[in-house]
Design a protein around this motif. Structure first.
Motif, PDB file in Angstrom:
ATOM      1  N   LEU A 292       0.738  -1.178   0.170  1.00 49.17           N
ATOM      2  CA  LEU A 292       0.068  -0.182   0.065  1.00 49.17           C
ATOM      3  C   LEU A 292       0.810   1.198   0.092  1.00 49.17           C
ATOM      4  O   LEU A 292       1.557   1.321   1.021  1.00 49.17           O
ATOM      5  N   ILE A 293       0.869   2.130  -1.078  1.00 47.79           N
ATOM      6  CA  ILE A 293       1.475   3.246  -1.186  1.00 47.79           C
ATOM      7  C   ILE A 293       0.937   4.437  -0.742  1.00 47.79           C
ATOM      8  O   ILE A 293      -0.265   4.785  -1.180  1.00 47.79           O
ATOM      9  N   VAL A 294       1.635   5.089   0.105  1.00 51.42           N
ATOM     10  CA  VAL A 294       1.061   6.292   0.883  1.00 51.42           C
ATOM     11  C   VAL A 294       1.759   7.404   0.415  1.00 51.42           C
ATOM     12  O   VAL A 294       2.901   7.337   0.771  1.00 51.42           O
ATOM     13  N   ASP A 295       1.245   8.578  -0.274  1.00 55.13           N
ATOM     14  CA  ASP A 295       2.046   9.659  -0.225  1.00 55.13           C
ATOM     15  C   ASP A 295       1.480  10.850   0.266  1.00 55.13           C
ATOM     16  O   ASP A 295       0.326  11.370   0.031  1.00 55.13           O
ATOM     17  N   ALA A 296       2.051  11.474   1.318  1.00 61.12           N
ATOM     18  CA  ALA A 296       1.682  12.405   2.091  1.00 61.12           C
ATOM     19  C   ALA A 296       2.330  13.689   2.088  1.00 61.12           C
ATOM     20  O   ALA A 296       3.623  13.504   1.941  1.00 61.12           O
ATOM     21  N   GLN A 297       1.748  14.796   1.764  1.00 60.47           N
ATOM     22  CA  GLN A 297       2.368  16.377   1.853  1.00 60.47           C
ATOM     23  C   GLN A 297       2.778  16.904   3.115  1.00 60.47           C
ATOM     24  O   GLN A 297       1.952  16.502   4.001  1.00 60.47           O
ATOM     25  N   PRO A 298       3.507  17.967   3.040  1.00 64.35           N
ATOM     26  CA  PRO A 298       3.694  18.612   4.623  1.00 64.35           C
ATOM     27  C   PRO A 298       2.474  19.047   4.956  1.00 64.35           C
ATOM     28  O   PRO A 298       1.647  19.602   4.054  1.00 64.35           O
ATOM     29  N   GLY A 299       2.080  18.784   6.228  1.00 64.98           N
ATOM     30  CA  GLY A 299       0.889  19.476   6.827  1.00 64.98           C
ATOM     31  C   GLY A 299      -0.402  18.403   6.711  1.00 64.98           C
ATOM     32  O   GLY A 299      -1.545  18.690   7.592  1.00 64.98           O
ATOM     33  N   ALA A 300      -0.094  17.400   6.348  1.00 60.76           N
ATOM     34  CA  ALA A 300      -1.006  16.161   5.903  1.00 60.76           C
ATOM     35  C   ALA A 300      -1.518  15.680   7.326  1.00 60.76           C
ATOM     36  O   ALA A 300      -0.571  15.291   8.084  1.00 60.76           O
ATOM     37  N   LEU A 301      -2.756  15.326   7.631  1.00 58.38           N
ATOM     38  CA  LEU A 301      -3.177  14.955   8.788  1.00 58.38           C
ATOM     39  C   LEU A 301      -4.550  14.143   8.742  1.00 58.38           C
ATOM     40  O   LEU A 301      -5.432  14.718   8.316  1.00 58.38           O
ATOM     41  N   GLY A 302      -4.715  12.691   8.836  1.00 55.54           N
ATOM     42  CA  GLY A 302      -5.772  12.102   8.786  1.00 55.54           C
ATOM     43  C   GLY A 302      -5.612  10.624   8.378  1.00 55.54           C
ATOM     44  O   GLY A 302      -4.780  10.313   7.916  1.00 55.54           O
ATOM     45  N   ALA A 303      -6.804  10.041   8.286  1.00 53.33           N
ATOM     46  CA  ALA A 303      -6.925   8.520   7.899  1.00 53.33           C
ATOM     47  C   ALA A 303      -6.742   8.397   6.409  1.00 53.33           C
ATOM     48  O   ALA A 303      -7.373   9.186   5.675  1.00 53.33           O
ATOM     49  N   PHE A 304      -6.121   7.163   5.929  1.00 57.37           N
ATOM     50  CA  PHE A 304      -6.155   7.163   4.521  1.00 57.37           C
ATOM     51  C   PHE A 304      -6.428   5.477   4.288  1.00 57.37           C
ATOM     52  O   PHE A 304      -6.674   5.099   2.899  1.00 57.37           O
ATOM     53  N   ALA A 305      -6.890   4.827   5.143  1.00 60.78           N
ATOM     54  CA  ALA A 305      -7.287   3.191   4.996  1.00 60.78           C
ATOM     55  C   ALA A 305      -8.130   2.750   6.078  1.00 60.78           C
ATOM     56  O   ALA A 305      -7.479   3.070   7.415  1.00 60.78           O
ATOM     57  N   GLU A 306      -9.200   2.259   5.854  1.00 60.20           N
ATOM     58  CA  GLU A 306      -9.798   1.532   7.105  1.00 60.20           C
ATOM     59  C   GLU A 306     -10.533   0.094   6.363  1.00 60.20           C
ATOM     60  O   GLU A 306     -10.398  -0.117   5.400  1.00 60.20           O
ATOM     61  N   LEU A 307     -10.712  -0.595   7.698  1.00 58.37           N
ATOM     62  CA  LEU A 307     -10.847  -2.139   7.362  1.00 58.37           C
ATOM     63  C   LEU A 307     -11.971  -2.585   8.591  1.00 58.37           C
ATOM     64  O   LEU A 307     -11.510  -2.309   9.536  1.00 58.37           O
ATOM     65  N   VAL A 308     -13.104  -3.114   8.235  1.00 61.96           N
ATOM     66  CA  VAL A 308     -13.777  -3.660   9.186  1.00 61.96           C
ATOM     67  C   VAL A 308     -13.271  -5.312   8.777  1.00 61.96           C
ATOM     68  O   VAL A 308     -13.456  -5.922   7.945  1.00 61.96           O
ATOM     69  N   THR A 309     -12.728  -6.135  10.472  1.00 63.59           N
ATOM     70  CA  THR A 309     -12.476  -7.271  10.157  1.00 63.59           C
ATOM     71  C   THR A 309     -13.011  -8.260  11.483  1.00 63.59           C
ATOM     72  O   THR A 309     -13.050  -7.567  12.376  1.00 63.59           O
ATOM     73  N   PRO A 310     -13.234  -9.583  11.543  1.00 57.82           N
ATOM     74  CA  PRO A 310     -13.662 -10.216  12.481  1.00 57.82           C
ATOM     75  C   PRO A 310     -12.614 -10.074  13.510  1.00 57.82           C
ATOM     76  O   PRO A 310     -11.330 -10.264  13.236  1.00 57.82           O
ATOM     77  N   LYS A 311     -12.792 -10.233  14.838  1.00 55.87           N
ATOM     78  CA  LYS A 311     -11.690 -10.143  15.910  1.00 55.87           C
ATOM     79  C   LYS A 311     -11.502 -11.397  16.114  1.00 55.87           C
ATOM     80  O   LYS A 311     -12.137 -12.305  16.096  1.00 55.87           O
ATOM     81  N   LYS A 312     -10.089 -11.605  16.425  1.00 57.92           N
ATOM     82  CA  LYS A 312      -9.402 -12.736  16.664  1.00 57.92           C
ATOM     83  C   LYS A 312      -8.830 -12.730  18.057  1.00 57.92           C
ATOM     84  O   LYS A 312      -7.842 -11.779  18.412  1.00 57.92           O
TER      85      LYS A 312
END
Length: 396
Positions: A292-312
């Motif tokens: 997963l490639i993430v490109d963030a510029q100066p001052g960036a703040l926040g979520a970029f990926a979320e997942l719901v998954t069964p708890k183990k």
């Protein structure tokens, strides 16, 4: 559940399906005026006037908050009786006589009369929905669905208001069985049913049970409809139904057997990672690098990926990078109980120079599904921003 349906259908019968455009169909012809006309030649006009009077009285009851039909006046009942003799195949006088008169003291007899009348004329939407209402009060689900089906088949106008409470019957096992039988026969209201199903909270809550119990193949649904169903299941927090459908959704179900849900390779799955980009952050999955490639510029703040998954139980939350994190950026992965972001079960951070971080997942017996969220913060003074190649996020 049946009690809620009774109220819903009663309000529908009085305020919705059968009473739209009543005045426009007949003009402002009063019942007393119509009775002065020649009884035989103008019987159709009299029938329309009788129908208008009946509908407007019931609509007025609905506007006053009442969910049942009012008793008809002696004049209305006398006119209904007169028209029954002149027009034996006309459903209007039979319905007015039965609902506005007999049903007030003997609803079972009124029901028998309307059921018999429906064998000659199935197109009276008001009679069909009164029967639905009456059978709902008696918790006779199969009979309810029979007359729901009859009303939906014979009145396009009715479908727009009746389809939602009809789909709501999927909350009942008997309702799911009977509606499943109808759907397999492909009725002409099928498209309306699926359109409502995809957004109806009761249907979505019971989606897994519906497809499992009826044997209807979820995989055969159009891709756009499946996407809407998955999206709404996630939005409403019906994760058990979401994963139950995904397991039976070919070829998604076959893929999920090989790829764990939290794998980054599942970004194209409707139950996999959801990537999001903003003006300062972009994220995408690189198939060639399997990262997963993430490109963030100066001052960036926040979520970029979320997942719901069964708890183990006994798992570790882990994140790994292809190469050490650069200066100026901070990567954070959190695991909360899905549907309750305040219930933090684990959190890890990767700081500059690190490639791997993990932490145990806290136990919570009341939490069945996790929400994994990946976010990044980049200092405003960073030169050129930060690029990360994430090789793994998830549970181990």
């Amino acid at each position: 559940m049946i009690g809620k349906i009774v109220v819903s259908i009663a309000a529908l019968v009085c305020a919705g399906a059968g009473f739209v455009n009543a005045a426009s169909e007949t003009g402002n012809l009063s019942l007393s005026m119509s009775r002065t006309l020649d009884a035989t030649i103008n019987s159709e006009v009299r029938s329309r006037a009788l129908d208008q009077n009946f509908r407007l009285a019931a609509s007025a009851e609905a506007e006053n908050g009442n969910t049942g039909f009012p008793a008809s006046s002696d004049m209305v009942l006398a006119e209904a009786q007169s028209l029954r003799a002149l027009r034996p195949l006309d459903p209007v006088p039979v319905r007015v006589w039965a609902v506005g008169g007999i049903a007030q003291t003997d609803p079972e007899r009124a029901s028998n009369i309307l059921v018999s009348a429906s064998t000659m004329n199935k197109r009276d939407a008001v009679a069909n929905m009164w029967l639905v209402h009456n059978f709902a009060r008696g918790e006779r689900v199969d009979a309810m669905i029979t007359f729901f089906d009859q009303g939906l088949r014979t009145s396009r106008q009715l479908r727009s208001t009746a389809i939602a409470p009809f789909v709501g019957l999927l909350a009942l096992r008997e309702g799911r069985d009977r509606i499943g039988q109808l759907i397999r026969a492909h009725p002409d209201w099928e498209e309306d049913f699926w359109t409502e199903f995809a957004r109806n909270q009761i249907a979505l809550q019971n989606a897994g049970s519906f497809f499992e119990e009826t044997g209807i193949d979820f995989s055969e649904q159009p891709s756009e409809r499946k996407a809407e169903i998955y999206r709404n299941l996630r939005r409403l927090g019906y994760f058990e139904s979401m994963f139950a459908l995904a397991a039976k959704d070919r070829p998604l179900g076959e893929q999920s057997e090989r790829i764990p849900p939290e794998s980054l390779a599942s970004v194209t799955s409707p139950v996999g990672w959801r990537l999001q980009s903003s003006g300062l952050v972009s994220s995408f999955y690189d198939d060639t690098r399997e990262a997963l490639i993430v490109d963030a510029q100066p001052g960036a703040l926040g979520a970029f990926a979320e997942l719901v998954t069964p708890k183990k139980s006994g798992s570790q939350l882990e994140v790994a990078l292809e190469r050490p994190a650069p200066e100026g950026g901070r990567l954070r992965i959190s695991a909360t109980c899905a549907g309750d972001r305040s219930n933090m079960l684990a959190q890890v951070e990767l700081r500059p120079g690190e490639t791997l971080a993990s932490t145990p997942l806290a136990e919570d017996s009341d939490c069945a599904f996790l929400l994994l969220s990946a976010s990044i913060a980049v200092e405003r003074g960073s030169q050129g921003g930060v690029e990360l190649a994430i090789s793994r996020i998830g549970l181990r």
